[in-house]
Structures are given as structure tokens and as C-alpha cells.
Design a protein around this motif. Structure first.
Motif, PDB file in Angstrom:
ATOM      1  N   THR A 182      55.248  85.994  48.037  1.00  0.00           N
ATOM      2  CA  THR A 182      54.103  85.596  48.872  1.00  0.00           C
ATOM      3  C   THR A 182      53.514  86.766  49.653  1.00  0.00           C
ATOM      4  O   THR A 182      52.423  86.646  50.197  1.00  0.00           O
ATOM      5  CB  THR A 182      54.532  84.531  49.906  1.00  0.00           C
TER       6      THR A 182
ATOM      7  N   GLU B 281      45.900  87.938  43.748  1.00  0.00           N
ATOM      8  CA  GLU B 281      45.069  86.741  43.659  1.00  0.00           C
ATOM      9  C   GLU B 281      43.672  87.045  44.166  1.00  0.00           C
ATOM     10  O   GLU B 281      43.491  87.927  45.010  1.00  0.00           O
ATOM     11  CB  GLU B 281      45.682  85.611  44.491  1.00  0.00           C
TER      12      GLU B 281
ATOM     13  N   ARG C  21      54.399  87.603  52.473  1.00  0.00           N
ATOM     14  CA  ARG C  21      54.335  87.185  53.869  1.00  0.00           C
ATOM     15  C   ARG C  21      55.660  87.537  54.541  1.00  0.00           C
ATOM     16  O   ARG C  21      56.614  87.907  53.865  1.00  0.00           O
ATOM     17  CB  ARG C  21      54.078  85.684  53.938  1.00  0.00           C
TER      18      ARG C  21
ATOM     19  N   ASP D 246      42.617  88.343  47.841  1.00  0.00           N
ATOM     20  CA  ASP D 246      43.552  89.293  48.464  1.00  0.00           C
ATOM     21  C   ASP D 246      42.794  90.562  48.849  1.00  0.00           C
ATOM     22  O   ASP D 246      41.875  90.988  48.142  1.00  0.00           O
ATOM     23  CB  ASP D 246      44.679  89.671  47.484  1.00  0.00           C
TER      24      ASP D 246
ATOM     25  N   ASP E 144      60.516  75.521  44.588  1.00  0.00           N
ATOM     26  CA  ASP E 144      60.073  76.706  43.846  1.00  0.00           C
ATOM     27  C   ASP E 144      61.240  77.598  43.466  1.00  0.00           C
ATOM     28  O   ASP E 144      61.257  78.206  42.404  1.00  0.00           O
ATOM     29  CB  ASP E 144      59.080  77.498  44.696  1.00  0.00           C
TER      30      ASP E 144
ATOM     31  N   HIS F  22      53.907  73.645  50.713  1.00  0.00           N
ATOM     32  CA  HIS F  22      52.837  74.052  49.801  1.00  0.00           C
ATOM     33  C   HIS F  22      51.463  73.971  50.469  1.00  0.00           C
ATOM     34  O   HIS F  22      50.558  74.720  50.113  1.00  0.00           O
ATOM     35  CB  HIS F  22      52.890  73.209  48.522  1.00  0.00           C
ATOM     36  N   ALA F  23      51.307  73.057  51.444  1.00  0.00           N
ATOM     37  CA  ALA F  23      50.041  72.974  52.173  1.00  0.00           C
ATOM     38  C   ALA F  23      49.756  74.294  52.892  1.00  0.00           C
ATOM     39  O   ALA F  23      48.600  74.641  53.143  1.00  0.00           O
ATOM     40  CB  ALA F  23      50.091  71.824  53.174  1.00  0.00           C
ATOM     41  N   GLN F  24      50.815  75.025  53.212  1.00  0.00           N
ATOM     42  CA  GLN F  24      50.630  76.334  53.873  1.00  0.00           C
ATOM     43  C   GLN F  24      50.750  77.480  52.883  1.00  0.00           C
ATOM     44  O   GLN F  24      50.915  78.633  53.285  1.00  0.00           O
ATOM     45  CB  GLN F  24      51.709  76.510  54.940  1.00  0.00           C
ATOM     46  N   LYS F  25      50.761  77.162  51.594  1.00  0.00           N
ATOM     47  CA  LYS F  25      50.958  78.156  50.534  1.00  0.00           C
ATOM     48  C   LYS F  25      52.273  78.905  50.693  1.00  0.00           C
ATOM     49  O   LYS F  25      52.394  80.077  50.316  1.00  0.00           O
ATOM     50  CB  LYS F  25      49.774  79.128  50.454  1.00  0.00           C
ATOM     51  N   ALA F  26      53.242  78.221  51.294  1.00  0.00           N
ATOM     52  CA  ALA F  26      54.585  78.790  51.384  1.00  0.00           C
ATOM     53  C   ALA F  26      55.423  78.173  50.273  1.00  0.00           C
ATOM     54  O   ALA F  26      55.073  77.125  49.733  1.00  0.00           O
ATOM     55  CB  ALA F  26      55.200  78.474  52.741  1.00  0.00           C
ATOM     56  N   LEU F  27      56.507  78.840  49.907  1.00  0.00           N
ATOM     57  CA  LEU F  27      57.382  78.310  48.869  1.00  0.00           C
ATOM     58  C   LEU F  27      58.436  77.394  49.486  1.00  0.00           C
ATOM     59  O   LEU F  27      58.786  77.547  50.649  1.00  0.00           O
ATOM     60  CB  LEU F  27      58.100  79.459  48.135  1.00  0.00           C
TER      61      LEU F  27
END
Lengths: 133, 443
Positions: B151, A51, B153, A54, B256, B228-233
Motif C-alpha cells: 500500500t 496506480e 502507507r 499516484d 488479503d 477496504h473502504a479505506q483502501k487498507a488491506l
């Protein structure tokens, strides 16, 4: 598959040992896979992209390219932050086969260290590596 | 695809071709002392009458036989299985020792798996499903690894109202990795407390089960927004797939990845296994889903056909970079689930779900009226928690002697919930059963 002397290896880009090319684009550096890589992979059906924003170091994996016979990782020829991705590849991954240095480019990055580009191989040095493989 | 044993004649023919005189000769490269030279000690053959009597005597020794009234669910559910399902699944085209995936000989098997994938995707509101995994616990572990791949992460937040066994398997999967599991506690209403997740950085995914282990429906939409606010699934899990005949499916609420156990879709409980690991996701994560996928395609003449697809993600091609090490699926159970879902259809699934829900609500209300405490106020599907008076263990044993299983004690799993029991009601219980049960437990 192409013989080495049939490969298109332009003079105005630099090459990495992982078969990526990099070219200065003014502010950013544009990156893609070279004619050797696309030819070895065969028909490309999907390009897995990072993305924008990144960050990756030199030689880190930034994405993957999937052909009908294999999936290969994409390695950063130079380190930096992704500034743009070629969204055209989402619907037309075959552009990588058709035009690896043109419309089949993959990402543009803001480099951490511009000397890394100079350290990449010239066409002659890269040809020598390919002839050794 | 049929598997038939060889006749003595065929064996002799083959030995002749190979050029050895006997079966033992074939194995003479194996040292003598490593080979068994006496017969296996098996009991002799029985007649049909003898075998039936033998099986009856075995089943009478089992602690909970078919004549028990069971209110025990907790991940394994008693549902009525139409008798044609075991008949069809037992046909030799399906019941083979190994799943044949070669498209040139296995169009039937591949189509059956494709139908399974389609039905699961629709049930869960997701874009794609894989060909199945071994059980719900494995599906959760694979879903979380998938979220980490997507992610890039390293931390996951996992509700401790997910089935305790699933969480144990997840911890086993994660033990050799440097990924961190953060457990989220339950709240007083029986739902997961999400307050902690705002403070977690590098969060790959939030995982919750709905209906959760206490039977409570989670606020998936709210959890999706927070993740999603934390870009987590958002990974949602389930142990009772029939809930989605009545409640909104996880896909429509922002999940997701959806994972869970499919035993309740026509698969017998069989003392805990085999189960059916269900894993489905949104299209954009397609290349990160582990396991086999069957796709539909056309042959040279334009006819419809089915093949394994996206196999370049798998270990036989991608080695250590594969999306998982699963190169198989739980085909027979997946085909069973497909048959079950196809039998019920959309309306049947809704009707059956409602029946489970209504009967459960009836028992819940009856117990409440009889003065039993129902500690969690959140809506439930076919399971709910009750707090019986202390000392209920003795009554539990008495009831067991009278062939009634009064649910699952929560204390071994959640030490603070002493005298709390998880009760399950499915379509198999009648009003008479439920009235009798209330009378028994409050007497």
C-alpha cells in the motif's frame, strides 16, 4: 547483449541517467525504459506498476521491472501524477523487450514542472554517458 | 539426501589430497591458544535401557508431563498425532540438517513443499502460500511489513486480541522503522472494537486474529468491508488452524493476507517450539510475499518438475530491496503439516474440527450450568474465557498438584481480567475428563 552502436536511441525522446525515456505527448508525458535497459535486463517477465493518481517526484521509484535474472526499480525521469498506465504489459510484459519506445511504454504522467523534461539528456548526451559506462 | 559421517580412512585420503599429514595440521593457521586441545566433557555412552531410564527421570522433573490433563492452549495445542507422521518425518530424505533447494537433487523435498503450499492455500481460501516461515509471530510481522510494501502507507491497526506474544514480536520488528502501530481494543462481546479505524489516515492494514486470543470468532467480513473502504488491506491471523475445518476460511471472507501458527497441524508442542509460520495471500500480492516459493514447471522433455520460483525478490539477488531477509523455510514442520492435512483430508478435517468444537461447547455449557461466568458471548472454536470466583489461584495450584492444568490466567496479559482464565478443549479430552474437571473447579 548489444554493442552501444547497435542500440536504438530515437531522437524524439529524452533520456535519464537511470535509463528511462520521456516524451511529450501533448497534455501528458509518456515514460518507459530505453533499449539499453531492456537489453541489459534480458527477458522481462513482469512490470510492477503504480496506480493512476499516484504522485511521484523526479528520481522517485514508481515501479519495478522483473526479468528472468533480476528485479530493477523504475525511476521517474520527471516528477508528476500518474494519468495512465500501460495495462497491456500486465499480460504481455515482453512488449518492453520488443518495442521499448512503442507499445512497451509504461506510464503517462501530468508533469509538475515542464522544464524538467528539457533538462533530460538528448540522444547525443546520453550516448556519451553510455560510452563512459 | 543423506548425511553420513566420514570414516577415518576417507579423512586420511582427503588429508593426503590436500597435502597435510594430520587433522590438526589442517587447522594450524588458527593460533594455538584459540584451539581446544582437550576432549569435550560429555557423559559416556549409555545402553538403550540406561538411556530410557535417564529420559524418564528427566521428564518426571518437568512441571507438566504427559500424564497431566491440560486445558492450556493459548497458541500451543494438544492434538492427537498419528504415529506414522513422526515415522515418515524422521526419514532421512526429509530430516536433513538443511533444506536442499537445488532442483537437480531435491525433487522430493520441493514437491513436498509444493504440496504443503497447495494444502495451506486451500485451507485458508487464498491463492498462494509461501514455503513457510519460522512461527506465527514472525508470520504476523512479515505480513504487516508486506501490507506496508503493497500500500506504500505507514500505519497499521492491530487488534489487541491477537496473541500477546505475536504482538511483542511485531513491535520488535517495527521498533527500528518509522511505521506506526495502533492497537484496537476488545469489546464486551469478546470481539475487536473497530470504531477507531475510521479516523486513521494513511492506514496500510487492519490485523485481527480469528479465532482470537480469547477464542472468539471475529466478524471478518465486516472488518474486511471497513478496511477496504479505506483502501487498507485486511490481514487475518490465527493460532489454531483447525478452526477452518468448521468455520468459513479467511479468504472467502475478504482477507488479503493470512498469517498464523501451524503447530496444531501434526506438530508436537515440544515446550513451545519449533512452530510453523504460515503466510498466504491473494495472487495480486504474489511479488510482495516474503520467503521461499516452490513452483511447478516442465523440463525440456515436458516432464513435470519443481523449482524455487520468483527468487528475484530475494536478498541474494535484490540486496537491500528484497521483500525480506528470509532465504530459508521451516521445511520439516511444513512437511509434517502437509502429511497431517493429507491424512485427514477434507472430511477428516471437518470431523476433527467439529469434535473439538462440540467438546468445547460441552465444557462451556457444563460450567455455565454449574454457575461459572462465561463473560464473552461471541461464538468460539476450541477455546473460551471463564471468570472463576476470586481466589481461584489457590485452587489452580491444588489442581496442578493433582496433574490438572486449569487453563491460562489472563491477568498477566490483560490486567483488567482478574480471575479470568482461558480454557482449551481438544479431541484429546473425553466426556469423563470434562465432567471431572467441572466437578473439580466448582467444588
Amino acid at each position: 547483449m548489444k554493442e552501444i552502436n547497435e542500440l536504438k536511441l530515437p531522437e524524439d525522446v529524452r533520456y535519464s541517467k537511470d535509463h528511462e525515456w520521456a516524451k511529450s505527448n501533448g497534455e501528458t508525458i509518456r515514460i518507459g525504459v530505453d533499449d539499453y535497459a531492456q537489453d541489459q535486463l534480458g527477458d522481462i517477465v513482469f512490470v510492477g506498476m503504480p496506480e493512476v493518481g499516484d504522485k511521484f517526484g523526479k528520481d522517485e521509484v514508481f515501479g519495478s521491472v522483473e526479468s528472468v535474472k533480476a528485479v530493477a526499480d523504475l525511476f521517474m525521469p520527471v516528477g508528476g501524477e500518474v494519468a495512465a498506465i500501460n495495462t497491456a504489459l500486465e499480460d504481455a510484459p515482453e512488449l518492453v523487450n520488443q518495442s521499448p519506445y512503442g507499445v512497451g511504454w509504461m506510464i503517462e504522467i501530468k508533469v509538475d514542472n515542464s522544464s524538467e523534461l528539457e533538462e533530460l539528456m538528448t540522444k547525443e548526451a546520453y550516448l556519451a554517458v553510455l560510452q563512459g559506462e | 539426501m543423506r548425511y553420513l559421517p566420514h570414516t577415518a580412512e576417507e579423512i586420511n585420503d582427503m588429508l593426503g589430497v590436500v597435502g597435510v599429514s594430520s587433522f590438526d595440521d589442517l587447522f594450524k593457521s588458527i593460533p594455538e591458544d584459540c584451539r581446544r586441545n582437550n576432549e569435550l566433557r560429555f557423559p559416556g555412552p549409555m545402553s538403550e535401557w540406561e538411556l530410557n531410564a535417564h529420559m524418564d527421570s528427566l521428564s518426571s522433573e518437568i512441571s507438566a508431563g504427559p500424564d497431566f490433563k491440560t486445558y492450556l492452549g493459548a497458541g500451543s495445542y494438544e492434538h492427537y498425532i498419528p504415529s506414522f507422521i513422526p515415522y515418515l518425518v524422521g526419514r532421512s530424505e526429509f530430516a536433513t540438517a538443511y533444506t536442499p533447494y537445488q532442483p537437480e537433487i531435491s525433487q522430493g523435498t520441493l514437491q513436498a513443499i509444493y504440496e504443503y503450499q497447495t494444502l495451506i492455500s486451500r485451507l485458508l481460501g487464498m491463492d498462494i502460500s509461501n514455503a513457510s516461515l519460522y512461527d506465527g509471530a514472525m508470520a504476523l510481522a512479515e505480513a504487516m511489513l508486506m501490507a506496508i510494501r503493497v500500500t506504500r502507507r505507514k500505519k497499521i491497526a492491530v487488534s489487541n486480541l491477537i496473541h500477546p506474544h505475536y504482538r511483542r514480536v511485531l513491535r520488535t520488528y517495527f521498533a527500528p522503522t518509522d511505521y506506526e502501530i495502533i492497537e484496537l481494543n476488545g469489546k464486551g462481546n469478546g470481539q475487536t472494537d473497530l470504531e477507531a479505524i475510521d479516523k486513521i489516515d494513511d492506514l496500510a492494514a487492519v490485523a485481527v486474529q480469528s479465532p482470537n486470543f480469547f477464542g472468539c470468532i471475529e466478524d471478518l467480513q465486516g472488518i474486511a468491508e471497513k478496511a477496504h473502504a479505506q483502501k487498507a488491506l485486511l490481514v487475518t491471523c490465527f493460532s489454531e488452524a483447525l478452526a477452518y475445518g468448521l468455520f468459513k476460511n479467511p479468504g472467502s471472507l475478504g482477507a488479503d493476507i493470512v498469517c498464523g501458527e501451524g503447530q496444531s497441524l501434526g506438530i508436537s508442542r515440544s515446550y513451545g517450539g519449533p512452530g510453523l509460520g504460515i503466510l498466504a495471500c491473494k495472487n495480486k500480492y504474489m511479488r510482495n510475499i516474503p520467503g521461499r516459493l516452490v513452483g511447478q514447471t516442465k523440463d525440456l522433455n515436458g516432464r513435470r518438475g519443481f523449482v524455487l520460483t520468483l527468487a528475484t525478490r530475494e536478498q541474494h539477488i535484490r540486496r537491500e530491496k528484497a521483500t525480506s531477509n528470509i532465504c530459508s523455510n521451516n521445511s520439516l514442520c511444513a512437511v509434517t503439516a502437509a502429511m497431517y492435512m493429507a491424512t485427514l483430508g477434507n472430511n477428516g478435517m471437518q470431523a476433527l474440527s467439529r469434535l473439538n468444537y462440540n467438546k468445547t461447547e460441552y465444557l462451556k455449557q457444563s460450567l455455565k450450568n454449574a454457575g461459572v461466568n462465561i463473560p464473552f458471548e461471541s461464538p468460539t472454536f476450541n477455546e473460551f474465557v471463564v471468570e472463576f470466583p476470586s481466589g481461584f489461584e489457590k485452587k489452580y495450584k491444588d489442581l496442578l498438584d493433582r496433574k490438572i492444568i486449569a487453563g491460562l490466567s489472563l491477568e498477566p496479559y490483560y490486567t483488567k481480567y482478574k480471575s479470568h482464565y482461558l480454557l482449551t478443549v481438544t479431541e484429546t479430552k473425553t466426556r469423563k475428563d470434562l465432567d471431572a474437571f467441572v466437578k473439580e473447579v466448582v467444588s
